[in-house]
Design a protein around this motif. Structure first.
Motif, short mmCIF file in Angstrom:
data_model
loop_
_atom_site.label_atom_id
_atom_site.label_comp_id
_atom_site.label_asym_id
_atom_site.label_seq_id
_atom_site.Cartn_x
_atom_site.Cartn_y
_atom_site.Cartn_z
N PRO A 31 4.67 -6.36 3.31
CA PRO A 31 4.97 -7.47 4.24
C PRO A 31 6.25 -7.24 5.03
O PRO A 31 6.39 -7.71 6.16
CB PRO A 31 5.09 -8.68 3.31
N GLY A 32 7.20 -6.52 4.45
CA GLY A 32 8.46 -6.29 5.15
C GLY A 32 8.47 -5.09 6.06
O GLY A 32 9.52 -4.76 6.64
N GLY A 33 7.34 -4.42 6.21
CA GLY A 33 7.28 -3.24 7.06
C GLY A 33 7.05 -1.99 6.24
O GLY A 33 6.70 -2.04 5.06
N THR A 34 7.28 -0.86 6.89
CA THR A 34 7.06 0.44 6.25
C THR A 34 8.39 1.06 5.87
O THR A 34 9.33 1.09 6.68
CB THR A 34 6.30 1.39 7.19
N VAL A 35 8.48 1.53 4.64
CA VAL A 35 9.70 2.16 4.14
C VAL A 35 9.35 3.56 3.65
O VAL A 35 8.38 3.75 2.91
CB VAL A 35 10.33 1.35 2.98
N ALA A 76 0.86 -1.18 0.00
CA ALA A 76 0.00 0.00 0.00
C ALA A 76 0.90 1.23 0.00
O ALA A 76 1.80 1.36 0.84
CB ALA A 76 -0.90 0.01 1.24
N PHE A 77 0.66 2.12 -0.94
CA PHE A 77 1.49 3.31 -1.08
C PHE A 77 0.73 4.55 -0.61
O PHE A 77 -0.49 4.67 -0.81
CB PHE A 77 1.93 3.50 -2.53
N SER A 78 1.46 5.44 0.00
CA SER A 78 0.90 6.74 0.39
C SER A 78 2.02 7.76 0.32
O SER A 78 3.15 7.44 -0.10
CB SER A 78 0.30 6.69 1.80
N SER A 79 1.74 8.99 0.72
CA SER A 79 2.74 10.05 0.61
C SER A 79 2.81 10.84 1.90
O SER A 79 1.89 10.82 2.73
CB SER A 79 2.39 11.00 -0.54
N LEU A 92 7.77 9.13 -0.46
CA LEU A 92 6.95 7.99 -0.86
C LEU A 92 6.96 6.98 0.28
O LEU A 92 8.03 6.55 0.72
CB LEU A 92 7.52 7.36 -2.14
N VAL A 93 5.78 6.63 0.76
CA VAL A 93 5.65 5.70 1.89
C VAL A 93 5.10 4.38 1.35
O VAL A 93 4.03 4.36 0.72
CB VAL A 93 4.71 6.27 2.97
#
Length: 335
Positions: A128-132, A102-105, A123-124
């Motif tokens: 599955p691997g967490g939030t980057v 899921a992408f957000s800003s 870019l957020v």
């Protein structure tokens, strides 16, 4: 800037502007180093040694500037139907599967002593691997386009027969009363300040006060005049903002009407809406001729300052549904 080929879209910063910035930064650093570095050494240091060390500092500093410009901060985002990737020249930093992420800003505005100094656009990616979080050096227009691709606001295709209950026609009635009320309060304050200033000037002109009182009154007049001017300017600003609030917005399939302006969504270049989470909400429509029309639909509010359009999230959803079949027209405005 961005480019697309065979379903692959690449978003990258404008290199020319960054090269100009690096060139100007290199010149400024070289001049400062040439002036300041020799002063750091004892006066007994031979001139050629100081010159050589200064040259080393200049070369290292300029090298760092160009390395940051051309490599470290030269990120590009590659979007395909299956994945989103972030690259730096010669290496891939991140890769996410679109069906699992899921992408957000996120936007952070920087200020120096109250003066705007730039905006960091991030870019957020939540997967599955967490939030980057990745700060991408894109301008507002390109970042908006990127987010429109990875988190499309409008449906990708129009249904065969749009449901009138979903896409309209729906009517939204923004209320500029909160801004108008503030303008009225500020205007009353400006009027009181004007009356006080005028009254004190009359008393000064008639010589009612003695010399000592006159000096104090003169200072008071100056302060009252400044306050009056400030309040008058704020009143004008608030009145201007109140005029930016439309009286009526009607959303119908393929059509958006703002007051007396009708915009067929198939004939406009872009319809931009601030995300509902933003405290300041705007609607901007760029018509076929390239002219942009802007309206104010929300601002920071509290229990004492009601919202201009409480149904703003519903407006966003209605416009997105009405824009079905016009992919890339309805976008989030990520200021």
């Amino acid at each position: 800037m961005s480019d697309a080929a065979a379903g692959r879209q690449v978003f990258r910063p404008a290199l020319g502007r960054r090269v100009v910035g690096a060139l100007l930064g290199s010149i400024a650093f070289a001049v400062l180093a040439a002036v300041l570095v020799p002063r750091l050494f004892p006066v007994t240091t031979p001139r050629d040694v100081r010159a050589g060390l200064t040259l080393v500092v200049v070369l290292v500093g300029v090298g760092v500037i160009w390395a940051v410009t051309l490599w470290w901060s030269n990120l590009r985002v590659v979007v395909t139907a299956a994945a989103v990737e972030v690259h730096r020249p010669g290496m891939r930093l991140h890769a996410w599967a679109r069906d699992e992420t899921a992408f957000s800003s996120s936007l952070t505005k920087r200020y120096v002593n109250g003066i705007p100094a730039g905006t960091t656009r991030t870019l957020v990616a939540r997967g599955p691997g967490g939030t980057v979080n990745v700060a991408v050096p894109l301008g507002r227009e390109d970042f908006t386009r990127l987010m429109a691709v990875v988190t499309p606001l409008a449906p990708p295709a129009a249904p065969a027969e749009p449901d009138p209950a979903v896409v309209g026609p729906r009517v939204f009635l923004p209320d500029p009363a909160p801004i108008a009320a503030r303008a009225m309060r500020l205007g009353i304050g400006a009027g009181v300040g004007l009356l006080v200033t005028f009254g004190v000037l009359v008393l000064l002109a008639t010589g009612v006060w003695g010399r000592d009182d006159t000096e104090l009154a003169t200072v008071g007049v100056a302060v009252a005049a400044v306050v009056t001017v400030v309040l008058a300017v704020l009143t004008a600003i608030m009145l201007g903002r109140a005029r930016q609030v439309p009286e009526r917005i009607e959303v119908a399939p393929g059509m958006l009407t703002v007051d007396d302006r009708v915009f067929p969504l198939t004939a406009v270049r872009a319809v931009r809406l601030s995300p509902p989470a933003y405290p300041v909400r705007r609607l901007a429509i760029t018509d076929a001729a390239g002219s942009t029309h802007r309206w104010l639909l929300g601002e920071a509010h509290s229990p004492r300052t009601p919202q201009l359009l409480p149904a703003y999230p519903e407006l966003v959803a209605a416009v997105a549904a009405a824009g079905a079949g016009t992919e890339g027209v309805v976008l989030y405005d990520l200021r």
